[in-house]
Design an enzyme around this catalytic site. Structure first.
Site, PDB file in Angstrom:
ATOM      1  N   LYS A  22      -0.877   8.107  17.020  1.00 55.77           N
ATOM      2  CA  LYS A  22       0.533   7.674  16.936  1.00 55.77           C
ATOM      3  C   LYS A  22       1.216   8.205  15.675  1.00 55.77           C
ATOM      4  O   LYS A  22       2.300   8.787  15.749  1.00 55.77           O
ATOM      5  CB  LYS A  22       0.592   6.149  16.948  1.00 55.77           C
ATOM      6  CG  LYS A  22       1.870   5.553  16.409  1.00 55.77           C
ATOM      7  CD  LYS A  22       1.780   4.049  16.343  1.00 55.77           C
ATOM      8  CE  LYS A  22       2.828   3.394  15.501  1.00 55.77           C
ATOM      9  NZ  LYS A  22       2.619   3.433  14.048  1.00 55.77           N
ATOM     10  N   ASN A  23       0.584   8.011  14.520  1.00 54.39           N
ATOM     11  CA  ASN A  23       1.282   8.325  13.282  1.00 54.39           C
ATOM     12  C   ASN A  23       1.375   9.828  13.010  1.00 54.39           C
ATOM     13  O   ASN A  23       2.134  10.251  12.143  1.00 54.39           O
ATOM     14  CB  ASN A  23       0.677   7.552  12.106  1.00 54.39           C
ATOM     15  CG  ASN A  23       1.023   6.065  12.188  1.00 54.39           C
ATOM     16  OD1 ASN A  23       1.900   5.664  12.965  1.00 54.39           O
ATOM     17  ND2 ASN A  23       0.335   5.242  11.418  1.00 54.39           N
ATOM     18  N   ARG A  94      10.949   2.769  13.110  1.00 53.31           N
ATOM     19  CA  ARG A  94      10.953   3.157  11.699  1.00 53.31           C
ATOM     20  C   ARG A  94      10.758   4.658  11.541  1.00 53.31           C
ATOM     21  O   ARG A  94      11.381   5.294  10.692  1.00 53.31           O
ATOM     22  CB  ARG A  94       9.823   2.409  10.987  1.00 53.31           C
ATOM     23  CG  ARG A  94       9.740   2.771   9.548  1.00 53.31           C
ATOM     24  CD  ARG A  94       8.833   1.877   8.772  1.00 53.31           C
ATOM     25  NE  ARG A  94       8.681   2.388   7.424  1.00 53.31           N
ATOM     26  CZ  ARG A  94       9.573   2.239   6.461  1.00 53.31           C
ATOM     27  NH1 ARG A  94      10.684   1.579   6.696  1.00 53.31           N
ATOM     28  NH2 ARG A  94       9.372   2.732   5.268  1.00 53.31           N
ATOM     29  N   CYS A 118       7.894  -2.237  12.454  1.00 51.81           N
ATOM     30  CA  CYS A 118       7.125  -3.374  11.931  1.00 51.81           C
ATOM     31  C   CYS A 118       7.598  -3.733  10.531  1.00 51.81           C
ATOM     32  O   CYS A 118       7.780  -2.868   9.684  1.00 51.81           O
ATOM     33  CB  CYS A 118       5.645  -3.018  11.831  1.00 51.81           C
ATOM     34  SG  CYS A 118       4.816  -3.099  13.406  1.00 51.81           S
ATOM     35  N   ARG A 124      10.670  -2.216   3.056  1.00 51.78           N
ATOM     36  CA  ARG A 124       9.889  -0.970   3.136  1.00 51.78           C
ATOM     37  C   ARG A 124      10.757   0.145   2.577  1.00 51.78           C
ATOM     38  O   ARG A 124      11.582   0.722   3.271  1.00 51.78           O
ATOM     39  CB  ARG A 124       9.443  -0.725   4.586  1.00 51.78           C
ATOM     40  CG  ARG A 124       8.401  -1.747   5.020  1.00 51.78           C
ATOM     41  CD  ARG A 124       7.909  -1.537   6.422  1.00 51.78           C
ATOM     42  NE  ARG A 124       7.152  -0.309   6.579  1.00 51.78           N
ATOM     43  CZ  ARG A 124       6.492   0.001   7.687  1.00 51.78           C
ATOM     44  NH1 ARG A 124       6.510  -0.836   8.720  1.00 51.78           N
ATOM     45  NH2 ARG A 124       5.835   1.125   7.770  1.00 51.78           N
ATOM     46  N   PRO A 125      10.573   0.459   1.288  1.00 57.72           N
ATOM     47  CA  PRO A 125      11.481   1.388   0.611  1.00 57.72           C
ATOM     48  C   PRO A 125      11.326   2.829   1.078  1.00 57.72           C
ATOM     49  O   PRO A 125      10.266   3.209   1.586  1.00 57.72           O
ATOM     50  CB  PRO A 125      11.073   1.265  -0.861  1.00 57.72           C
ATOM     51  CG  PRO A 125       9.665   0.790  -0.837  1.00 57.72           C
ATOM     52  CD  PRO A 125       9.475   0.012   0.426  1.00 57.72           C
ATOM     53  N   ILE A 126      12.383   3.629   0.889  1.00 60.98           N
ATOM     54  CA  ILE A 126      12.281   5.069   1.170  1.00 60.98           C
ATOM     55  C   ILE A 126      12.771   5.874  -0.038  1.00 60.98           C
ATOM     56  O   ILE A 126      13.219   7.002   0.097  1.00 60.98           O
ATOM     57  CB  ILE A 126      13.037   5.474   2.463  1.00 60.98           C
ATOM     58  CG1 ILE A 126      14.505   5.049   2.393  1.00 60.98           C
ATOM     59  CG2 ILE A 126      12.385   4.934   3.702  1.00 60.98           C
ATOM     60  CD1 ILE A 126      15.358   5.757   3.440  1.00 60.98           C
ATOM     61  N   ASP A 127      12.651   5.276  -1.224  1.00 62.37           N
ATOM     62  CA  ASP A 127      13.128   5.960  -2.437  1.00 62.37           C
ATOM     63  C   ASP A 127      12.409   7.290  -2.670  1.00 62.37           C
ATOM     64  O   ASP A 127      13.008   8.240  -3.174  1.00 62.37           O
ATOM     65  CB  ASP A 127      12.954   5.044  -3.660  1.00 62.37           C
ATOM     66  CG  ASP A 127      11.507   4.608  -3.835  1.00 62.37           C
ATOM     67  OD1 ASP A 127      11.008   3.866  -2.974  1.00 62.37           O
ATOM     68  OD2 ASP A 127      10.861   5.038  -4.815  1.00 62.37           O
ATOM     69  N   GLN A 128      11.129   7.373  -2.305  1.00 61.64           N
ATOM     70  CA  GLN A 128      10.377   8.613  -2.543  1.00 61.64           C
ATOM     71  C   GLN A 128      10.825   9.731  -1.590  1.00 61.64           C
ATOM     72  O   GLN A 128      10.797  10.907  -1.944  1.00 61.64           O
ATOM     73  CB  GLN A 128       8.871   8.374  -2.414  1.00 61.64           C
ATOM     74  CG  GLN A 128       8.316   7.401  -3.444  1.00 61.64           C
ATOM     75  CD  GLN A 128       8.493   7.898  -4.868  1.00 61.64           C
ATOM     76  OE1 GLN A 128       8.017   8.968  -5.232  1.00 61.64           O
ATOM     77  NE2 GLN A 128       9.195   7.131  -5.690  1.00 61.64           N
ATOM     78  N   ASP A 309      -3.959  -0.006   8.036  1.00 65.55           N
ATOM     79  CA  ASP A 309      -3.663  -0.253   9.451  1.00 65.55           C
ATOM     80  C   ASP A 309      -4.874  -0.796  10.217  1.00 65.55           C
ATOM     81  O   ASP A 309      -4.768  -1.116  11.405  1.00 65.55           O
ATOM     82  CB  ASP A 309      -3.149   1.028  10.129  1.00 65.55           C
ATOM     83  CG  ASP A 309      -1.797   1.451   9.565  1.00 65.55           C
ATOM     84  OD1 ASP A 309      -1.133   0.618   8.929  1.00 65.55           O
ATOM     85  OD2 ASP A 309      -1.420   2.619   9.759  1.00 65.55           O
ATOM     86  N   ARG A 401       3.690  -0.744  21.048  1.00 67.85           N
ATOM     87  CA  ARG A 401       4.233   0.381  20.264  1.00 67.85           C
ATOM     88  C   ARG A 401       3.122   1.315  19.800  1.00 67.85           C
ATOM     89  O   ARG A 401       3.383   2.465  19.448  1.00 67.85           O
ATOM     90  CB  ARG A 401       4.966  -0.151  19.024  1.00 67.85           C
ATOM     91  CG  ARG A 401       6.292  -0.819  19.344  1.00 67.85           C
ATOM     92  CD  ARG A 401       7.016  -1.195  18.089  1.00 67.85           C
ATOM     93  NE  ARG A 401       6.895  -0.121  17.124  1.00 67.85           N
ATOM     94  CZ  ARG A 401       6.809  -0.280  15.819  1.00 67.85           C
ATOM     95  NH1 ARG A 401       6.842  -1.476  15.296  1.00 67.85           N
ATOM     96  NH2 ARG A 401       6.702   0.756  15.016  1.00 67.85           N
TER      97      ARG A 401
END
Ligand code: EPU
Length: 424
Positions: A22-23, A94, A118, A124-128, A309, A401
């Site tokens: 999946k990922n 996401r 999820c 759940r940050p996305i700053d990077q 996970d 999912r």
């Protein structure tokens, strides 16, 4: 609405075949947007998140053809990057943020609806991700109405990028954008998960120049275009681990096929500590448990550490071990939302911040529980299969999912699980 109804307490026997990861798929499918000519992707898992990604590609105007059950062909003959229908679908997962890297790389601009998915860890940050895009020369705007817009009016330029946090998402997203950046991009302190290597292998197969994926430094030399080709997605490490944990919790003898045993070593070692017999073959593992489960300790870490996970599924196994087990969650701030549900099945779990202490019990009993997120839901399926009596699990959309044909696969190995309609 639908729920799972499980009559547990039966050992698992036979064979189960693992689907594509999946990922990896959720990044590779958006990356198909970057390819000129026919792009054939094999071993695609039949799960909701990946179907949504293909729907988004179609909304954009990419021609998507399903060649067989697990093979898709995409052809980008010109796309429309913004539509309300597309944004509606993006909000449902996401991983839609991978469209930023793919669109920005290919077209120098991107607009996506803010990611959902999820939400076990609070924010759940996305700053990077943003830092990486900005380093490459893009301007990023995050709107209050839920959109992220990224533009690079002068194109992207290769740079040296050091990530403050080891993150899978930012590593893959910035890798996508950098494929067409002018010159060389060096990304340091990057994630090393198998799906990072898979995305790099996919892009290289289509003509990219990416080296070092799987180590903590990735070097990307920009190319002019990606050409068509064929690529097969790796097997899902976490789906395989989930069936390994199920066999450990329920007892029995299970052959888990279409896996890369190397990716499972962290899970195999932990289960062996607990008294489970693991045999590795070229592309399968056998998991056998007949004796008592021993308690253990686990800490989640980025790969090659123990995967976050798999933490909830292992917690379900620990609930049935002799003695007290400890879990320390080192990736997500809190990922123990299964604890109350497992307690209602007779488990003894105490959670303190990022730590869970699990006192094993001789048996779990069936109960009515709710899946709080994907992997916590998988833990409840394992607990239900091992527990005596009837378990019902609602909010199963979250589980579906990430797990292809769960009912069919579990039924084939002797689990008593079925789908039931109910009125909310
Ligand atoms: N983080 C930041 N800033 C960022 C990004 C992440 O501080 O910009 C932090 C997060 O808060 C977290 C850590 O870094 O503490 C790791 O986050 P990461 O970016 O690695 O996670 P992700 O890319 O959002 C993917 C998987 C998750 C999996 C994590 C960790 C997808 C779609 N999701 O998420 O998978 O837990 O990596 O391996 O690939 C799942 O499959 O159940 C699942 C949640």
């Amino acid at each position: 609405m639908e729920k799972y109804v499980i009559h547990g307490g039966k050992p698992l026997h036979g064979e189960v075949t693992i689907s594509g990861a999946k990922n990896a798929a959720v990044a590779i499918v958006p990356a198909a947007l970057m390819v000129d000519g026919p792009c054939i992707i094999e071993n695609v898992p039949d799960i909701v998140d990946v179907k949504l990604q293909f729907e988004i590609l179609k909304e954009m105007g990419v021609k998507v053809t399903q060649l067989d059950a697990t093979t898709f062909q995409t052809e980008n003959n010109g796309v429309e990057l913004e539509s309300e229908a597309m944004f509606r679908r993006m909000r449902r997962l996401r991983a839609s943020y991978y469209f930023i890297g793919a669109e920005l790389g290919r077209y120098g601009r991107a607009k996506v609806a803010m990611p959902g998915g999820c939400n076990f860890g609070g924010i759940r940050p996305i700053d990077q991700h943003i830092m990486g895009f900005e380093k490459l020369g893009a301007f990023v705007r995050v709107d209050n109405d839920g959109y992220i817009t990224v533009i690079a009016p002068e194109g992207l330029k290769g740079r040296h990028i050091y990530f403050d946090v080891v993150t899978v998402g930012a590593t893959m997203n910035v890798m996508l954008a950098a494929v067409f950046a002018k010159g060389q991009t060096v990304m340091e302190n990057v994630a090393k998960e198998p799906h990072i290597v898979d995305l790099a292998n996919f892009l290289n197969q289509m003509g990219a120049d990416i080296r070092g994926a799987g180590t903590d430094k990735i070097t990307i030399t920009g190319v002019e275009r990606l050409h068509g080709g064929t690529y097969s997605i790796i097997p899902d490490q976490i789906e395989a681990g989930t069936y390994m944990a199920a066999a450990a919790a329920c007892g029995g003898d299970l052959l888990i096929k279409n896996v890369i045993p190397k990716h499972l070593e962290c899970i195999s070692t932990k289960l062996e500590d607990m008294g489970v017999l693991i045999e590795e073959y070229d592309d399968s593992v056998r998991v056998k448990r007949c004796g008592v489960l021993r308690h253990t300790t686990l800490k989640t870490r980025p790969y090659p550490g123990f995967p976050t996970d798999m933490q909830p599924q292992m917690a379900a196994v620990m609930c049935l071990a002799d003695g007290t087990s400890h879990i320390t969650e080192g990736v997500w701030a809190s990922r123990f939302r299964y604890a109350d549900e497992l307690e209602s099945m007779g488990a003894h779990i105490k959670v303190f911040k990022e730590t869970a202490i699990i006192d094993g019990v001789p048996e779990l009993r069936g109960a009515d529980v709710v899946a709080p997120d994907l992997r916590a839901g998988a833990a409840l399926v394992i607990a239900g299969l091992a527990a005596y009596g009837r378990t019902t699990i609602s909010q199963i959309g979250l589980i579906e999912r990430g797990y292809e044909n769960l009912i069919q696969k579990v039924t084939a190995i002797g689990g008593d699980i079925r789908l039931e309609e109910f009125v909310d």
